[in-house]
Every structure is written in structure tokens, then in C-alpha cells.
Design a protein around this motif. Structure first.
Motif, short mmCIF file in Angstrom:
data_model
loop_
_atom_site.label_atom_id
_atom_site.label_comp_id
_atom_site.label_asym_id
_atom_site.label_seq_id
_atom_site.Cartn_x
_atom_site.Cartn_y
_atom_site.Cartn_z
N LEU A 1 -1.22 6.63 3.04
CA LEU A 1 -2.30 5.63 2.94
C LEU A 1 -3.64 6.32 2.66
O LEU A 1 -4.44 5.82 1.88
N ARG B 1 11.15 0.06 4.87
CA ARG B 1 11.75 1.31 5.37
C ARG B 1 11.03 1.79 6.62
O ARG B 1 11.64 2.25 7.58
N PHE B 2 9.70 1.65 6.60
CA PHE B 2 8.89 2.09 7.76
C PHE B 2 9.25 1.30 9.01
O PHE B 2 9.47 1.87 10.08
N VAL B 3 9.34 -0.02 8.87
CA VAL B 3 9.60 -0.84 10.05
C VAL B 3 11.03 -0.58 10.59
O VAL B 3 11.24 -0.57 11.81
N GLU C 1 8.54 0.47 0.89
CA GLU C 1 8.05 1.40 1.92
C GLU C 1 7.75 0.65 3.23
O GLU C 1 8.00 1.16 4.31
N ARG D 1 2.64 -1.94 -4.81
CA ARG D 1 1.88 -1.97 -3.56
C ARG D 1 1.62 -3.41 -3.14
O ARG D 1 1.32 -4.27 -3.97
N ARG E 1 10.32 -8.45 6.41
CA ARG E 1 10.04 -7.42 7.43
C ARG E 1 10.63 -7.81 8.78
O ARG E 1 11.09 -6.95 9.53
N ARG F 1 -3.69 7.51 -0.93
CA ARG F 1 -3.82 6.42 -1.90
C ARG F 1 -5.21 5.82 -1.92
O ARG F 1 -5.66 5.32 -2.94
N ASN G 1 -4.47 -6.81 8.46
CA ASN G 1 -3.26 -7.65 8.62
C ASN G 1 -2.63 -7.53 10.00
O ASN G 1 -1.46 -7.86 10.17
N GLY G 2 -3.36 -7.01 10.98
CA GLY G 2 -2.78 -6.87 12.33
C GLY G 2 -1.63 -5.89 12.36
O GLY G 2 -0.72 -6.01 13.19
N ALA G 3 -1.65 -4.90 11.45
CA ALA G 3 -0.50 -3.99 11.30
C ALA G 3 -0.16 -3.25 12.60
O ALA G 3 1.02 -3.01 12.89
N ARG H 1 -0.83 -4.71 -1.81
CA ARG H 1 -2.20 -5.18 -2.11
C ARG H 1 -2.24 -6.05 -3.37
O ARG H 1 -3.07 -6.94 -3.50
N SER I 1 0.32 -10.87 8.52
CA SER I 1 1.56 -10.40 7.89
C SER I 1 2.12 -9.12 8.51
O SER I 1 3.30 -8.82 8.35
N TYR I 2 1.28 -8.35 9.20
CA TYR I 2 1.65 -7.04 9.77
C TYR I 2 2.03 -6.02 8.68
O TYR I 2 2.70 -5.02 8.98
N LEU I 3 1.62 -6.27 7.44
CA LEU I 3 1.99 -5.37 6.34
C LEU I 3 0.90 -4.34 6.08
O LEU I 3 -0.28 -4.60 6.31
N TYR I 4 1.31 -3.18 5.59
CA TYR I 4 0.35 -2.17 5.13
C TYR I 4 0.11 -2.41 3.64
O TYR I 4 1.03 -2.29 2.84
N GLU I 5 -1.12 -2.73 3.30
CA GLU I 5 -1.44 -3.15 1.93
C GLU I 5 -1.25 -2.03 0.90
O GLU I 5 -0.95 -2.30 -0.25
N ASP I 6 -1.43 -0.77 1.32
CA ASP I 6 -1.31 0.33 0.35
C ASP I 6 0.07 0.99 0.37
O ASP I 6 0.26 2.03 -0.23
N LEU I 7 1.02 0.36 1.07
CA LEU I 7 2.42 0.77 0.93
C LEU I 7 3.12 -0.22 0.00
O LEU I 7 2.71 -1.38 -0.09
N THR I 8 4.18 0.22 -0.65
CA THR I 8 4.95 -0.70 -1.49
C THR I 8 5.80 -1.61 -0.59
O THR I 8 5.94 -1.34 0.61
#
Lengths: 231, 223
Positions: free
Chosen positions: B16, A101-103, A98, A132, A148, B19, B79-81, A134, A88-95
Motif C-alpha cells: 500500500l 487472499r489477505f482476508v 489481493e 485495484r 470478502r 502504491r 472503509n473501516g478496514a 479504488r 466495505s472493509y476493503l483496502y482501496e489500493d489492493l486488487t
């Protein structure tokens, strides 16, 4: 077959040691069209998409996206290609918000709140914007991963098994994203096991088997030859 | 725009970390334990403790740094972030600087806890040398993080990364550690004889390492 193609690969191959994941593959996709990339597991679909996306470099051959060389113009290509990968390329602890917005910021775009909200609305996650990732189900993560990619408005959209983990409504979202991309003069490469679904959207087909293109041509031709004969 | 991207990576990494909290807690605990063990080993002799304090503080910070540099890339593995980040980032040097500053922030937070703890355990009077101590910690941490953020990226996809990271990192950072220990020693034990030389060494290596990181990160994270 005139003008700059959206994607052109000339005898592209990828070797891992003595194992060939992709062998001398040549393909062409015109701007505003969708290519269905079909084939069983291990046929080289993901390898091909990763080469085009810039995740891995080809061992042999060359290629271009919208006239930009796959190896020489990597930086420009990052802005032109959107890759929905198996991960997914997602950060699990970001909403969800977020993550988008980051990407946008990293791609050099303005992370506008309305654009982020609109994209989350498009994939049906506006109510979960501040949760989040997660806590999301695998289907919701897949939708957010799609958001994304789409929020960057790529001119070439690469979709690797996009229907995985999605319910019927989620799968319709993918179909709609493909139609919208093509309507906006974008181009799409759709790699999937769901051949019927892909053929309904595609203008052309490439069928891979063990790293070799067994068929490249029109959807009608693919149907006529019979899928069992072309991989 | 480049500055926005640096800030986005820094903010994301700190967010991160805040959190999950797992990393900072583990690093502070580990570094505190190092200080405690050495205070027992050296005994109650105040002179011995003060002489060794600067070296022991940086020993604890080296171990903390190695954990922190591994962690700033470990959070990218899920997740390959990191692959996704590399595919969209217009300026990969911004990723490096953001990560380097993120690691610096984490290490400075550890130092905020560690220095007062060391003052208590080693019976140190920090009032006189505080500005020099702050400068030595800041410059030493920046230089150490500059190399750590680069080598963390180089080793992140390797199976033996936990072994390779310190093996690659520590020899290169010897000038930084030397300058930081010496400058910290002046702050803790008084005397200003060679302080300017050590501070100049730290500044020079900080500039060299940060510049080298900015210029080479793109190649370090290529296929």
C-alpha cells in the motif's frame, strides 16, 4: 425450538452515555434459518448486528452464537461469523484478488487461487480480479465486500443493508447468498429497509423501533399484524 | 500460520505504501530538511557538525517515525478496514508484529537515503564505523517501531491523535533513543569505550518493547 440456536440474545442493551441505542433485546434464531431485522433508521438494527459481530460490547445482557458466548468466546466467534457491514472493509489500493487472499490468510485459511477465483466469479468480478479496488464503482465494491465475507464460509451471516448501491442483478446475488448459506446449514440475519425482499427470504422477523423489539415472530404473523403496527 | 499472517500484514502495508508513495516521499523530504537546517545552523565547522551529527540524525528519525506510525494506521481507517481486519484475524498479535515490521521497513528505507545525505552535508567519513552505524540504526529503529506500532493503534481512533501519539511515544522511548544516539555517536566519531553497554541497552529494550507489544495489542485494540 430445540438444540443449540444459531443466535440467542437475552436482554441485551447498549447505552452511549445516557442514550440507549438498544434496550433489553431478546432474540432467538435457529440453525438453518433466516431472520429479517426490520425497522426505520436509528431503530438499533446496526447496533444489534455490531454487538453480535463483536465490533462493540453490549452494556447489559448476554448472548451466544452457536453455543459460544458473545463476550467470552470472541476468538472462536471470529471464525463463525461473517459480517457484511455498511462499510466495505476493503483496502482501496489492493486488487480484488489481493483483498480476498489477505482476508483468507488473516482468518487462518489457505488463500487458494481457485477458491479466490471461484468467489470472484460468483460475484461477477473475475474480469476485474487484478484491478485495484479504488477504480471500482460503489456497486462493484459492495459485491467485492460480499465476496470478502462469503469466502470465509461463515456459519452465521450478518447482513447490514446489503442491497445498498446494488443494481437488480447485484441484489439477486445477495438473495442467492442467503439461500446458499441456509441450504448449507448456515443462518442469516438480514437487516434492511427493503421489507418485502427480506420477508420473501426470511423464516422469522424482528421489528425494532427506537431500540425496542416491537415484534418478534413468524413472517405470517408479521404480515397479519401489519407492518405499520409493529415498527 | 502465525508467521504467514505476520507476513501478510507486512506485505500489505509495504504494498500500500509503495502504491501510494505519498508517505515515504513526505518523510524523506521532511527528514532531509531537518538535516539541512541543522547543517546551516551549526555552520561549516567540521568538528561541531560531527559532534552533533548522531543527535541530529535521530532527531530527524524521531520526526519521521511519528509520521510513519500515524500512517500505518491511517491506511486502515479508509472503509473501516481495521475493524474488518480485527473481526477476521485469528491472531491479533500477528497484526501488531506485521505493522511493527512494516514501520521498521519504511524507517529503514528513509535511513538508507538519510545517512548518505548526512555524510555529505556534515562531511563525515562513514567507512570505519559503518557496521556499528548499521547495527545502531537497526536496533534503534526496531525499538522505536515496537512502541510506535502499539501507540499508533491506541491513538488511531482519537480526534487528537496527531498530538497524542508523540506525547505518549517519546517519553517511553527515551532509553531506546539514548542508546541509539550514543551508539551512533561511537560509529560516527570513533572510540569503542561504552559501545557494548549501549548496544546491550538497545537489545534489552527491543526485547522488552516487542514482547510487551505482542502481549498487550489484543487489549489495546479492544472496544
Amino acid at each position: 425450538m430445540s438444540g443449540t440456536p444459531a443466535l440467542e440474545l437475552l436482554r441485551v442493551a447498549k447505552l452511549y452515555g445516557h442514550t440507549a441505542a438498544l434496550k433489553a433485546t431478546s432474540l432467538r434464531l435457529e440453525v438453518g434459518e433466516t431472520l429479517a431485522l426490520l425497522g426505520p433508521n436509528g431503530s438499533g438494527k446496526t447496533t444489534l448486528l455490531k454487538i453480535v459481530a463483536g465490533v462493540i460490547a453490549p452494556t447489559l445482557g448476554r448472548g451466544s452464537v452457536l453455543g459460544l458466548d458473545l463476550e467470552q468466546d470472541r476468538r472462536e466467534l471470529r471464525a463463525a461469523i461473517g459480517f457484511l457491514a455498511a462499510e466495505s472493509y476493503l483496502y482501496e489500493d489492493l486488487t480484488a484478488e489481493e483483498n480476498l487472499r489477505f482476508v483468507l490468510t488473516m482468518a487462518g485459511r489457505r488463500p487458494d487461487e481457485p477458491a479466490v477465483r471461484a468467489m470472484l466469479g460468483r460475484v461477477g468480478l473475475v474480469a476485474q480480479a487484478r484491478e485495484r479496488t479504488r477504480s471500482f464503482s460503489s456497486g462493484m465494491k459492495r459485491r467485492l465486500a460480499l465476496a470478502r465475507v462469503l469466502v470465509l464460509q461463515p456459519r452465521l451471516l450478518l447482513l447490514d443493508e446489503p442491497y445498498t448501491n446494488l443494481d437488480a442483478e447485484g441484489a439477486d446475488l445477495i438473495d442467492e447468498a442467503v439461500r446458499q448459506a441456509v441450504a448449507g446449514e448456515g443462518s442469516v440475519v438480514l437487516a434492511t429497509h427493503d421489507a418485502e425482499r427480506a420477508l420473501a427470504l426470511a423464516d422469522s422477523v424482528a421489528a425494532l423501533e427506537r431500540g425496542v423489539v416491537r415484534y418478534a415472530g413468524s413472517v405470517a404473523g408479521y404480515r397479519m399484524l401489519g407492518a405499520q403496527h409493529v415498527g | 500460520m502465525w508467521a504467514d499472517q505476520v507476513w501478510a500484514v507486512l506485505r500489505k502495508d509495504v504494498l500500500l505504501e509503495a502504491r501510494s508513495r505519498a508517505n515515504v516521499n513526505a518523510i524523506v523530504f521532511f527528514a532531509g530538511l531537518v538535516l539541512l537546517v541543522f547543517s546551516f545552523a551549526l555552520g561549516p565547522n567540521r568538528a561541531h557538525l560531527q559532534t552533533a551529527a548522531a543527535g541530529i540524525l535521530w532527531l530527524a528519525l524521531i520526526f519521521s517515525g511519528v509520521l510513519a506510525f500515524g500512517r500505518i494506521y491511517q491506511i486502515e481507517a479508509e472503509n473501516g478496514a481495521f475493524e474488518g481486519l480485527l473481526l477476521v484475524a485469528q491472531n491479533r498479535s500477528a497484526i501488531y508484529l506485521g505493522k511493527m515490521l512494516g514501520a521498521t521497513v519504511v524507517m529503514l528505507l528513509v535511513e538508507i537515503v538519510l545517512v548518505p545525505l548526512m555524510a555529505v552535508l556534515y562531511d563525515l567519513d562513514l567507512s570505519g564505523g559503518m557496521p556499528i552505524l548499521l547495527l545502531a540504526c537497526l536496533l534503534g529503529t526496531i525499538g522505536f517501531a515496537a512502541v510506535g506500532a502499539l501507540y499508533g493503534a491506541l491513538t488511531m481512533s482519537l480526534r487528537a491523535r496527531e498530538v497524542l501519539l508523540p506525547l505518549l511515544l517519546l517519553p517511553v522511548t527515551v532509553p531506546i533513543l539514548l542508546g541509539a544516539v550514543k551508539a551512533t555517536g561511537v560509529a560516527l566519531n570513533g572510540g569503542h569505550g561504552d559501545l557494548a553497554v549501549w548496544i546491550e541497552l538497545l537489545v534489552a529494550f527491543d526485547i522488552v518493547f516487542v514482547t510487551a507489544g505482542l502481549l498487550t495489542f489484543e487489549y489495546a485494540v479492544g472496544e
